[in-house]
Design a protein around this motif. Sequence first.
Motif, PDB file in Angstrom:
ATOM      1  N   GLN A 104       0.654  -1.040   0.111  1.00  0.00           N
ATOM      2  CA  GLN A 104       0.229   0.256   0.240  1.00  0.00           C
ATOM      3  C   GLN A 104       0.659   0.924  -0.024  1.00  0.00           C
ATOM      4  O   GLN A 104       0.156   2.153  -0.129  1.00  0.00           O
ATOM      5  CB  GLN A 104      -1.127  -0.492   0.828  1.00  0.00           C
ATOM      6  N   ARG A 105       1.978   0.900  -0.422  1.00  0.00           N
ATOM      7  CA  ARG A 105       3.203   2.311   0.078  1.00  0.00           C
ATOM      8  C   ARG A 105       2.587   3.529  -0.732  1.00  0.00           C
ATOM      9  O   ARG A 105       3.048   4.479  -0.461  1.00  0.00           O
ATOM     10  CB  ARG A 105       4.243   1.909  -0.629  1.00  0.00           C
ATOM     11  N   HIS A 106       2.194   3.258  -2.028  1.00  0.00           N
ATOM     12  CA  HIS A 106       1.664   4.016  -2.804  1.00  0.00           C
ATOM     13  C   HIS A 106       0.467   5.300  -2.054  1.00  0.00           C
ATOM     14  O   HIS A 106       0.399   6.932  -2.527  1.00  0.00           O
ATOM     15  CB  HIS A 106       1.121   3.842  -3.991  1.00  0.00           C
ATOM     16  N   HIS A 107       0.077   4.719  -1.250  1.00  0.00           N
ATOM     17  CA  HIS A 107      -0.811   5.776  -0.715  1.00  0.00           C
ATOM     18  C   HIS A 107      -1.013   5.798   0.888  1.00  0.00           C
ATOM     19  O   HIS A 107      -2.339   5.620   1.310  1.00  0.00           O
ATOM     20  CB  HIS A 107      -2.366   5.912  -1.093  1.00  0.00           C
ATOM     21  N   LEU A 108      -0.262   5.085   1.464  1.00  0.00           N
ATOM     22  CA  LEU A 108      -0.354   5.412   3.211  1.00  0.00           C
ATOM     23  C   LEU A 108       1.227   5.639   4.158  1.00  0.00           C
ATOM     24  O   LEU A 108       1.532   5.504   3.475  1.00  0.00           O
ATOM     25  CB  LEU A 108      -0.015   3.236   3.300  1.00  0.00           C
ATOM     26  N   ARG A 109       0.835   5.747   4.894  1.00  0.00           N
ATOM     27  CA  ARG A 109       1.583   6.354   5.720  1.00  0.00           C
ATOM     28  C   ARG A 109       1.547   6.365   7.434  1.00  0.00           C
ATOM     29  O   ARG A 109       0.534   5.925   7.565  1.00  0.00           O
ATOM     30  CB  ARG A 109       1.479   8.156   5.713  1.00  0.00           C
ATOM     31  N   LEU A 110       2.431   6.114   7.973  1.00  0.00           N
ATOM     32  CA  LEU A 110       2.562   5.598   9.325  1.00  0.00           C
ATOM     33  C   LEU A 110       3.183   6.652  10.266  1.00  0.00           C
ATOM     34  O   LEU A 110       3.710   7.565   9.778  1.00  0.00           O
ATOM     35  CB  LEU A 110       3.782   4.681   9.322  1.00  0.00           C
ATOM     36  N   GLY A 111       2.793   6.557  11.459  1.00  0.00           N
ATOM     37  CA  GLY A 111       2.558   7.290  13.040  1.00  0.00           C
ATOM     38  C   GLY A 111       3.478   6.379  13.581  1.00  0.00           C
ATOM     39  O   GLY A 111       2.731   5.127  13.872  1.00  0.00           O
ATOM     40  N   ILE A 112       4.112   6.249  14.450  1.00  0.00           N
ATOM     41  CA  ILE A 112       4.317   5.663  15.731  1.00  0.00           C
ATOM     42  C   ILE A 112       4.527   6.265  16.562  1.00  0.00           C
ATOM     43  O   ILE A 112       5.056   8.008  17.041  1.00  0.00           O
ATOM     44  CB  ILE A 112       5.758   5.231  15.376  1.00  0.00           C
ATOM     45  N   SER A 113       4.272   5.818  18.137  1.00  0.00           N
ATOM     46  CA  SER A 113       4.404   6.903  19.197  1.00  0.00           C
ATOM     47  C   SER A 113       5.122   6.008  20.533  1.00  0.00           C
ATOM     48  O   SER A 113       5.272   4.736  20.713  1.00  0.00           O
ATOM     49  CB  SER A 113       2.927   6.187  20.099  1.00  0.00           C
ATOM     50  N   CYS A 114       6.300   6.795  20.130  1.00  0.00           N
ATOM     51  CA  CYS A 114       7.185   6.496  21.070  1.00  0.00           C
ATOM     52  C   CYS A 114       8.501   8.130  21.184  1.00  0.00           C
ATOM     53  O   CYS A 114       7.766   8.763  20.859  1.00  0.00           O
ATOM     54  CB  CYS A 114       8.430   5.795  20.321  1.00  0.00           C
ATOM     55  N   ASP A 115       8.044   7.267  23.121  1.00  0.00           N
ATOM     56  CA  ASP A 115       7.805   8.756  23.836  1.00  0.00           C
ATOM     57  C   ASP A 115       9.699   8.542  24.412  1.00  0.00           C
ATOM     58  O   ASP A 115       9.819   9.625  24.676  1.00  0.00           O
ATOM     59  CB  ASP A 115       7.949   8.503  25.077  1.00  0.00           C
ATOM     60  N   GLY A 116      10.218   7.999  23.450  1.00  0.00           N
ATOM     61  CA  GLY A 116      11.771   8.836  23.834  1.00  0.00           C
ATOM     62  C   GLY A 116      12.630   7.144  24.357  1.00  0.00           C
ATOM     63  O   GLY A 116      12.437   6.413  23.916  1.00  0.00           O
ATOM     64  N   PRO A 117      14.211   7.290  24.732  1.00  0.00           N
ATOM     65  CA  PRO A 117      13.998   6.233  25.366  1.00  0.00           C
ATOM     66  C   PRO A 117      14.175   5.709  26.495  1.00  0.00           C
ATOM     67  O   PRO A 117      12.848   6.229  26.516  1.00  0.00           O
ATOM     68  CB  PRO A 117      15.918   7.544  25.668  1.00  0.00           C
ATOM     69  N   ALA A 118      13.798   4.060  27.111  1.00  0.00           N
ATOM     70  CA  ALA A 118      13.410   3.446  26.972  1.00  0.00           C
ATOM     71  C   ALA A 118      12.696   3.994  28.700  1.00  0.00           C
ATOM     72  O   ALA A 118      11.695   3.615  28.982  1.00  0.00           O
ATOM     73  CB  ALA A 118      13.936   2.256  27.789  1.00  0.00           C
ATOM     74  N   ASP A 119      13.575   4.602  29.690  1.00  0.00           N
ATOM     75  CA  ASP A 119      13.052   5.451  30.533  1.00  0.00           C
ATOM     76  C   ASP A 119      12.002   6.541  30.372  1.00  0.00           C
ATOM     77  O   ASP A 119      11.065   6.373  31.824  1.00  0.00           O
ATOM     78  CB  ASP A 119      14.765   5.741  31.858  1.00  0.00           C
ATOM     79  N   MET A 120      11.979   6.522  29.194  1.00  0.00           N
ATOM     80  CA  MET A 120      10.870   7.859  29.473  1.00  0.00           C
ATOM     81  C   MET A 120      10.196   7.091  29.031  1.00  0.00           C
ATOM     82  O   MET A 120       8.970   7.667  29.634  1.00  0.00           O
ATOM     83  CB  MET A 120      11.062   8.594  28.375  1.00  0.00           C
ATOM     84  N   HIS A 121       9.997   6.283  27.728  1.00  0.00           N
ATOM     85  CA  HIS A 121       9.389   5.565  27.226  1.00  0.00           C
ATOM     86  C   HIS A 121       8.380   4.544  28.213  1.00  0.00           C
ATOM     87  O   HIS A 121       7.201   4.472  28.287  1.00  0.00           O
ATOM     88  CB  HIS A 121       9.480   5.283  26.199  1.00  0.00           C
ATOM     89  N   ASP A 122       8.829   3.811  28.977  1.00  0.00           N
ATOM     90  CA  ASP A 122       8.205   2.961  30.001  1.00  0.00           C
ATOM     91  C   ASP A 122       7.586   3.212  30.893  1.00  0.00           C
ATOM     92  O   ASP A 122       7.163   2.388  31.675  1.00  0.00           O
ATOM     93  CB  ASP A 122       9.909   2.174  29.938  1.00  0.00           C
ATOM     94  N   ALA A 123       8.360   4.605  31.169  1.00  0.00           N
ATOM     95  CA  ALA A 123       7.831   5.074  32.561  1.00  0.00           C
ATOM     96  C   ALA A 123       5.663   4.969  32.438  1.00  0.00           C
ATOM     97  O   ALA A 123       5.164   5.181  32.978  1.00  0.00           O
ATOM     98  CB  ALA A 123       7.675   6.523  33.001  1.00  0.00           C
ATOM     99  N   PHE A 124       5.108   5.192  31.028  1.00  0.00           N
ATOM    100  CA  PHE A 124       4.113   5.634  30.781  1.00  0.00           C
ATOM    101  C   PHE A 124       3.563   4.053  30.053  1.00  0.00           C
ATOM    102  O   PHE A 124       1.939   4.003  29.993  1.00  0.00           O
ATOM    103  CB  PHE A 124       3.618   6.728  30.552  1.00  0.00           C
ATOM    104  N   ARG A 125       4.010   3.806  28.980  1.00  0.00           N
ATOM    105  CA  ARG A 125       3.678   2.927  28.227  1.00  0.00           C
ATOM    106  C   ARG A 125       4.233   1.001  27.958  1.00  0.00           C
ATOM    107  O   ARG A 125       5.097   1.106  27.611  1.00  0.00           O
ATOM    108  CB  ARG A 125       4.538   3.655  26.964  1.00  0.00           C
TER     109      ARG A 125
END
Lengths: 396, 65
Positions: free
Chosen positions: A120-141
């Motif tokens: 689907q590359r011709h009409h598909l876009r992706l967004g990823i939710s990531c809060d940064g390094p592990a200590d920042m991300h894993d504190a909430f996610r």
Amino acid sequence: MAGLAPIEMVVLQGTPFCNLNCSYCDLSVASRKRRWQMPLFIIERVFRSIFEDRLFGPRIVVVWHSGEPLTLPPEYYRAAIELIVALRDELAPGAVTLEFNFQTNGVLISDAWIAFFEEQRHHLRLGISCDGPADMHDAFRNNWGGKPTHAKVVAGMKQLSDAAFPFKIIAVVTDKTLADPDGFFDFFLERSSYLSGFHFNILADGELAAQDGLVYSRQDRDRYYAFYRHLLARERGVIEAGGAFRLQNFSQALSRILTKGQDMVVEASRPLRTINVDAKGYVTSFYAGLEKSAFPDQYGDGDGLSLGNIEQHSIAEMIAGPKFASILSDFQTSQSTCRESCDYYGLCSGGFELSKLSEHGRFNAAETAECAIIVKTLVDAVLDDMAEVAPLGKAV
Amino acid sequence: MVVRDPFFTLGKFAQQPWRNALKTKKQLDALIEMARAQKASGALKGRTTEADDTSTNSWGPMMRT
């Protein structure tokens, strides 16, 4: 429908279910455990309504979000995309371009998903939710078992980069981010060659933000100002080194500063610009991702700002109804109050009507904590950064 | 008005207690004029501009920036 923007975005809740239990998620726990799937006939109703009533502009972005989209199989999305494209070709041939987006936590990215994205590359876009390094991300996610998810997200991002499939990052800023802006910046800078965009978000100062590490108020201007200035300085360093990594928060603020005459406060929450449809067919507008469960009793029917269900009414019928008119009137009251009282009005990104209702209990109020931290302090930082790099002693 | 403010010298601002007050309308207007002059003279130093994208910046009314 005069004066209403054409629909530019349709957010579809393919499922409310999520494989993660992020502590700051604005969907309820009960909602995120429901393994509902939006039936294809609801998607058909939505797009028949849009195309038959000519509610579209030259381009519609269809986004799957408000629940983890990758918990449904690629086959579901293939069928949904084929259906929407077929309806466009039947009812509005040549009149509207379609783009399909997924906003995902990235944990479930697999070879099968990579193959689907490629297809689907011709009409598909992706967004990823990531809060940064592990200590920042894993504190909430974390997942439902309380286990960290960062390693899986990083693995998912690597699969995408190995496939040369670019993606945008949305990162939530918390106290941990403010405590280590370099760690935050460097994590994404290292991956910037395959990012299509980067934007950080700050939770509204409401119930969701009332957690350790997320609380802020107007009294926190100093530390947010320092954070913004630090990131601006780091971004400038990248620019001077010939790099391409940019923070969209700053690019967008600069655009508002440099562009005369625009009114983003009105534009940001313009009705019909975005339509959200939940898995059961309930429709909201005004904001991307607005849930039917938000402010449930505000308009007396227990359905929040929902305009109705697409199984019973077309979108054109919904916006002809009294509830739509009431919401629109409230939002206009909010906007005119800001316009009359705020020096930062022309620099504002807009979209604060409901946080205003949350903080003040009414629409005819002005500044909220979000305005102070997210708009005014950010604009101050960008302007001061620009003044910093102006020639010494340059008078204006 | 001289827009360069030594208070905000890079490397120092993080250690300084920031003036916990909003800019005045006059200050904002002057700084905006300065920014537009920078753009006109090609002195944005590589900074980019981008229209607001309310869709993917913020999901739901609870997330804003």
